[in-house]
Design an enzyme around this catalytic site. Structure first.
Site, PDB file in Angstrom:
ATOM      1  N   ARG A  60       0.804  -1.239   0.000  1.00  0.00           N
ATOM      2  CA  ARG A  60       0.000   0.000   0.000  1.00  0.00           C
ATOM      3  C   ARG A  60       0.834   1.285   0.000  1.00  0.00           C
ATOM      4  O   ARG A  60       0.345   2.360   0.325  1.00  0.00           O
ATOM      5  CB  ARG A  60      -0.986   0.045   1.172  1.00  0.00           C
ATOM      6  CG  ARG A  60      -2.004  -1.065   1.129  1.00  0.00           C
ATOM      7  CD  ARG A  60      -3.340  -0.611   1.685  1.00  0.00           C
ATOM      8  NE  ARG A  60      -4.338  -1.626   1.475  1.00  0.00           N
ATOM      9  CZ  ARG A  60      -4.622  -2.590   2.345  1.00  0.00           C
ATOM     10  NH1 ARG A  60      -3.985  -2.656   3.490  1.00  0.00           N
ATOM     11  NH2 ARG A  60      -5.539  -3.483   2.063  1.00  0.00           N
ATOM     12  N   LYS A  89       8.035  23.426 -13.672  1.00  0.00           N
ATOM     13  CA  LYS A  89       7.249  22.209 -13.455  1.00  0.00           C
ATOM     14  C   LYS A  89       6.798  22.115 -11.996  1.00  0.00           C
ATOM     15  O   LYS A  89       5.645  21.781 -11.711  1.00  0.00           O
ATOM     16  CB  LYS A  89       8.076  20.989 -13.859  1.00  0.00           C
ATOM     17  CG  LYS A  89       7.401  19.692 -13.506  1.00  0.00           C
ATOM     18  CD  LYS A  89       7.062  18.833 -14.672  1.00  0.00           C
ATOM     19  CE  LYS A  89       6.082  17.735 -14.284  1.00  0.00           C
ATOM     20  NZ  LYS A  89       6.249  16.518 -15.000  1.00  0.00           N
ATOM     21  N   GLU A 104      -3.879  17.065 -12.040  1.00  0.00           N
ATOM     22  CA  GLU A 104      -4.193  17.503 -13.399  1.00  0.00           C
ATOM     23  C   GLU A 104      -5.682  17.805 -13.603  1.00  0.00           C
ATOM     24  O   GLU A 104      -6.320  17.314 -14.533  1.00  0.00           O
ATOM     25  CB  GLU A 104      -3.710  16.443 -14.403  1.00  0.00           C
ATOM     26  CG  GLU A 104      -3.474  17.030 -15.787  1.00  0.00           C
ATOM     27  CD  GLU A 104      -2.788  16.068 -16.726  1.00  0.00           C
ATOM     28  OE1 GLU A 104      -1.641  15.670 -16.458  1.00  0.00           O
ATOM     29  OE2 GLU A 104      -3.406  15.712 -17.726  1.00  0.00           O
TER      30      GLU A 104
HETATM   31  N1  GLY Z   1       4.778  15.267 -18.164  1.00  0.00           N
HETATM   32  C1  GLY Z   1       3.640  16.012 -17.869  1.00  0.00           C
HETATM   33  C2  GLY Z   1       3.274  16.014 -16.428  1.00  0.00           C
HETATM   34  O1  GLY Z   1       4.039  15.562 -15.601  1.00  0.00           O
HETATM   35  O2  GLY Z   1       2.213  16.464 -16.086  1.00  0.00           O
END
Ligand code: GLY
Length: 350
Positions: A112, A214, A224
């Site tokens: 887990r 990033k 996302e």
């Molecule tokens: N490679 C795109 C992301 O990590 O969202």
């Protein structure tokens, strides 16, 4: 130099990305380095000299995207059980994106969830894949369709590992750097256009800038739901190109380069980007010998393959398009006729 990735919604996941020569890492537990024979042959001794653990194991999986599958995952898990790993054990991903994604996924499901660390050895994984916790494997339906968002405890980026990188692999990483500049940072794009990433000090700066971008994006939107989707600029097209060429003709970053050119053509059609800006982006990609053309024999079939993309929701295809250089727009209402018409422009590409 180091960058912290801070998660707005779950501070407990915060971690540090170190961009420097690695210091010795000490663990009071079992540790497994997951790598492939190629990376092991070139760099394993260097890494071993920097790790101290209660017991240290090396698990190698075959090199290549075609091995990012259930079989390799099972092999890793079996090996961990064989070596009596437990919940206090740690995995180290030592390689490119395939190794990083598979190791992260193995760590996320072993008992887990256990800790893992990323030590990326390709430019693509240093600037993109190792940061942000996307983990997973491929199956016959497509890439990364089985997986989890699972963050590493730390990322160690050592540019020395890039010295043995093949030219195409280097270019593939540059494509992801260009992606971040085009969508988020005009100054960075201008800087890239006037510098040469083959020079180590320029490369180090570009890695640093990309990782900072990033980290900022992922910290705001780990799963996302919004802005992180912008990191998929070029990818909607790239995934179809990779699928149509059996994942064998292009490296992922190369397909992304072509995908960005296609997205730019669509952006020009919609009035989001000028022809001049599209050409500047293409020039930058070509400076690193990245492919920028692909013959689409059947635009309708190409369009239909978009539906396999993870970003497709309720049959609505999401396109990430540049809005000038340094900006973006997320569109999921573009008429299919316009997109197919744009794809037609690539019918005669060589
Ligand atoms: N490679 C795109 C992301 O990590 O969202």
């Amino acid at each position: 130099m180091q960058t912290n990735i801070g998660f707005e919604n779950q501070k407990s996941q915060d971690y540090t990305i170190y961009i420097d020569e690695m210091q010795k890492l000490k663990f009071d537990c079992n540790v497994a380095i997951i790598t492939n024979p190629k990376v092991a042959g070139l760099h394993l001794n260097t890494l071993l000299s920097k790790i101290e653990a209660k017991a240290l194991y090396v698990i190698t999986v075959p090199d290549g995207e075609e091995y990012k599958n259930q079989k390799s995952l099972d092999m890793i898990l079996e090996s961990l059980f064989n070596h009596r790993f437990d919940r206090s054990s740690v995995l180290i991903a030592f390689g490119g994106g395939v190794i990083g994604d598979m190791t992260g996924f193995a760590a996320s499901i072993f008992q887990r969830g256990i800790d893992f660390i990323q030590i990326p050895t390709t430019l693509l994984s240093q600037v993109d894949a190792s940061v942000g916790g996307k983990t997973g494997i491929n199956n016959s339906y497509g890439k990364n369709l089985i997986g989890a968002f699972y963050q590493p405890k730390a990322v160690y980026i050592e540019t020395k590992f890039l010295q043995t990188l093949e030219k195409r692999e280097f270019g593939a990483g540059v494509a992801e750097i260009v992606k971040m500049a085009v969508t988020f940072d005009q100054d960075f794009f201008e800087w890239l256009s006037s510098h040469d990433l083959h020079k180590s000090e320029d490369l180090a700066l570009a890695i640093q800038k990309s990782v900072q971008t990033k980290a900022k994006v992922v910290g705001q939107d780990e799963k996302e739901k919004g802005i992180r989707a912008v990191l998929n600029y070029g990818h909607t097209f790239a995934h179809v190109i990779e699928n149509m060429t059996d994942y064998s003709r292009f490296l992922h970053g190369e397909a992304v380069a072509i995908g960005m050119v296609m997205a730019n053509t669509l952006a020009v059609r919609l009035g989001l980007l000028s022809e001049d800006e599209a050409n500047k982006i293409k020039d930058l990609l070509q400076k690193y010998d990245l492919p920028t053309s692909f013959c689409i024999k059947d635009p309708k079939a190409f369009y239909d393959t978009f539906s396999l993309d993870k970003k497709t929701k309720n049959a609505k295809i999401t396109f990430i398009l540049p809005k000038g250089i340094g900006g973006f727009e997320i569109k999921n209402d573009i008429d299919s006729k316009i997109v197919i018409d744009v794809l037609e422009e690539f019918r005669d590409d060589v």
